[in-house]
Design an enzyme around this catalytic site. Structure first.
Site, PDB file in Angstrom:
ATOM      1  N   HIS A   8       0.101  78.046   3.362  1.00  0.00           N
ATOM      2  CA  HIS A   8      -0.369  76.703   3.733  1.00  0.00           C
ATOM      3  C   HIS A   8      -1.877  76.692   3.974  1.00  0.00           C
ATOM      4  CE1 HIS A   8      -1.057  77.903   7.889  1.00  0.00           C
ATOM      5  NE2 HIS A   8       0.090  78.571   7.807  1.00  0.00           N
ATOM      6  N   GLY A   9      -2.453  75.478   3.955  1.00  0.00           N
ATOM      7  CA  GLY A   9      -3.868  75.304   4.260  1.00  0.00           C
ATOM      8  C   GLY A   9      -4.186  75.613   5.714  1.00  0.00           C
ATOM      9  N   GLU A  84       7.765  80.280   9.247  1.00  0.00           N
ATOM     10  CA  GLU A  84       6.973  81.432   9.670  1.00  0.00           C
ATOM     11  C   GLU A  84       7.798  82.389  10.518  1.00  0.00           C
ATOM     12  OE1 GLU A  84       4.976  83.653   9.249  1.00  0.00           O
ATOM     13  OE2 GLU A  84       2.973  83.002   9.875  1.00  0.00           O
ATOM     14  N   ARG A  85       7.359  83.618  10.540  1.00  0.00           N
ATOM     15  CA  ARG A  85       7.962  84.632  11.402  1.00  0.00           C
ATOM     16  C   ARG A  85       7.807  84.197  12.851  1.00  0.00           C
ATOM     17  NH1 ARG A  85       6.315  91.093  11.532  1.00  0.00           N
ATOM     18  NH2 ARG A  85       8.187  91.782  12.643  1.00  0.00           N
ATOM     19  N   ASP A  86       8.861  84.360  13.626  1.00  0.00           N
ATOM     20  CA  ASP A  86       8.782  84.096  15.058  1.00  0.00           C
ATOM     21  C   ASP A  86       8.012  85.253  15.680  1.00  0.00           C
ATOM     22  OD1 ASP A  86       9.132  83.726  17.781  1.00  0.00           O
ATOM     23  OD2 ASP A  86      11.240  83.168  17.595  1.00  0.00           O
TER      24      ASP A  86
END
Length: 194
Positions: A8-9, A84-86
């Site tokens: 993502h940006g 996303e990874r936690d």
């Protein structure tokens, strides 16, 4: 199938060098520009769909890419496994405060952090779902830590976690099919270099 896997940006937290994890931080002005650059770079890639994590920074990046590629908004699909990874207790911390994160992120677990193997499993599931779509060219928007885990798993640790600092808006390319899996054919390309 060709999958353009995109980080993502930029968000304000990226700019401030803070770990985001699953905090739902929006794109900033630079991030919107990076998403637009990705869309422009992929305008002639024959995209048939865009998949994205449900976090708003990835969702908006995906919508901007779809628009620039000439796709209707109904061709943007959320896939929860692309989240996303936690990062547990690291979420919100400044990267300067978390030097040990980089050693831990290579596969060891730490308090409250989503285990590397679980991230890899769900990212592989996301890719498998995309491969079953019947499309031949798609974009998939996810997050730095999650993408790096997948790249590490696919490359036997040649790239990805602990080795690759993904650009916001950076594009990696995966090619393959549901029967044989995917391989990395490009890693972390800036949109203007695609």
């Amino acid at each position: 199938m060709k999958i353009y896997l995109i980080r993502h940006g930029e968000t304000d937290w990226n700019h401030e060098l803070r770990f985001q994890g699953r905090e739902d931080i929006p794109l900033n002005k630079a991030g919107i520009g990076q998403a637009e650059a990705c869309g422009a770079a992929l305008a002639d890639a024959g995209l048939q769909a865009v998949y994205a994590s449900p976090l708003k920074r990835a969702e908006l990046t995906g919508k901007i890419i779809a628009e620039k590629a000439g796709l209707d908004e109904n061709r943007v699909y959320m896939i929860p496994e692309l989240i996303e990874r936690d990062l547990g207790r690291y979420s919100g911390r400044y990267i300067a405060d978390g030097a040990d994160y980089f050693a831990l992120s290579a596969g060891q677990d730490t308090e409250g952090m989503e285990p590397f193997k679980e991230v890899l499993r769900r990212m592989e599931l996301a890719i498998y779902k995309i491969l079953q779509s019947g499309f031949s060219s798609v974009a998939a928007v996810s997050h730095g830590a999650a993408i790096n885990v997948l790249l590490s798993g696919l490359s036997d640790n040649a790239v990805g976690t602990g080795k690759t600092r993904l650009y916001n808006g950076g594009i990696s390319i995966l090619e393959g099919d549901a029967e044989n899996g995917v391989r990395i054919t490009a890693c972390n390309i800036k949109p203007e270099d695609l």
